[in-house]
Design an enzyme around this catalytic site. Structure first.
Site: not given
Ligand code: IDP
Ligand code: MG
Length: 140
Positions: A87, A104, A117, A93, A51, A114, A128, A11, A59
């Site tokens: 993962r 992370r 992805h 996350t 997304y 973070n 994807e 990212k 968010f």
């Molecule tokens: P993941 O990337 O671990 O699969 P997801 O729940 O799919 O997590 O969320 C996608 C992306 O959205 C996260 O990697 C992060 O960049 C962002 N994100 C997730 N939860 C939050 C939040 O509570 N606040 C702000 N950004 C978030």
């Molecule tokens: Mg995800």
């Protein structure tokens, strides 16, 4: 164990800090092969589409803005159980909850910024990967 392909994105927070090599080293050390990789600057439309599953989440708009704030590296990782393995290498996350040694934990700036992805299922990995790569780019 089955050999799988999974989609990874390094990212903008990480490309900005020149962390591509250090992050790729984590993948390779874990046994994941980087079989395709390219650097892109996503358009707003592409980030919104990628997304789309998060459209209703609070968010979503910030996430899209963040993902277009700088270049990303999109990549296909291959290995045994690659989806789950990636993962695990990524970590939770929220970096505060991520295990020691994960990408992370070491590199993420926040729950949003973070650093990486990774696809969350084999089905999503295939969707994807085809979002970013043509079949000819994966013909190895
Ligand atoms: P993941 O990337 O671990 O699969 P997801 O729940 O799919 O997590 O969320 C996608 C992306 O959205 C996260 O990697 C992060 O960049 C962002 N994100 C997730 N939860 C939050 C939040 O509570 N606040 C702000 N950004 C978030
Ligand atoms: Mg995800």
């Amino acid at each position: 164990m089955p050999t799988e392909n999974t989609l990874s994105i390094i990212k903008p927070d990480a490309t900005k800090r020149n962390l591509t090599g250090l992050i790729n080293a984590k993948f390779e050390k874990a046994g994941l092969k980087i079989i395709a990789q390219k650097r892109l600057h996503l358009s707003k439309e592409m980030a919104e589409k990628f997304y789309e599953v998060h459209k209703e989440r609070p968010f979503y708009n910030d996430l899209v803005d963040f993902m277009i704030s700088g270049p990303v590296i999109v990549q296909v990782l291959r290995g045994e159980n690659a989806v789950k393995l990636n993962r695990d290498v990524m970590g939770a996350t929220n970096p505060v909850e991520a295990d020691t040694g994960t990408i992370r934990k070491e590199f993420a700036e926040s729950i949003e910024a973070n650093s990486v992805h990774g696809s969350d299922s084999l089905e999503n990995a295939n969707l994807e990967i085809s979002f970013f790569f043509a079949g000819i780019e994966l013909s190895i």
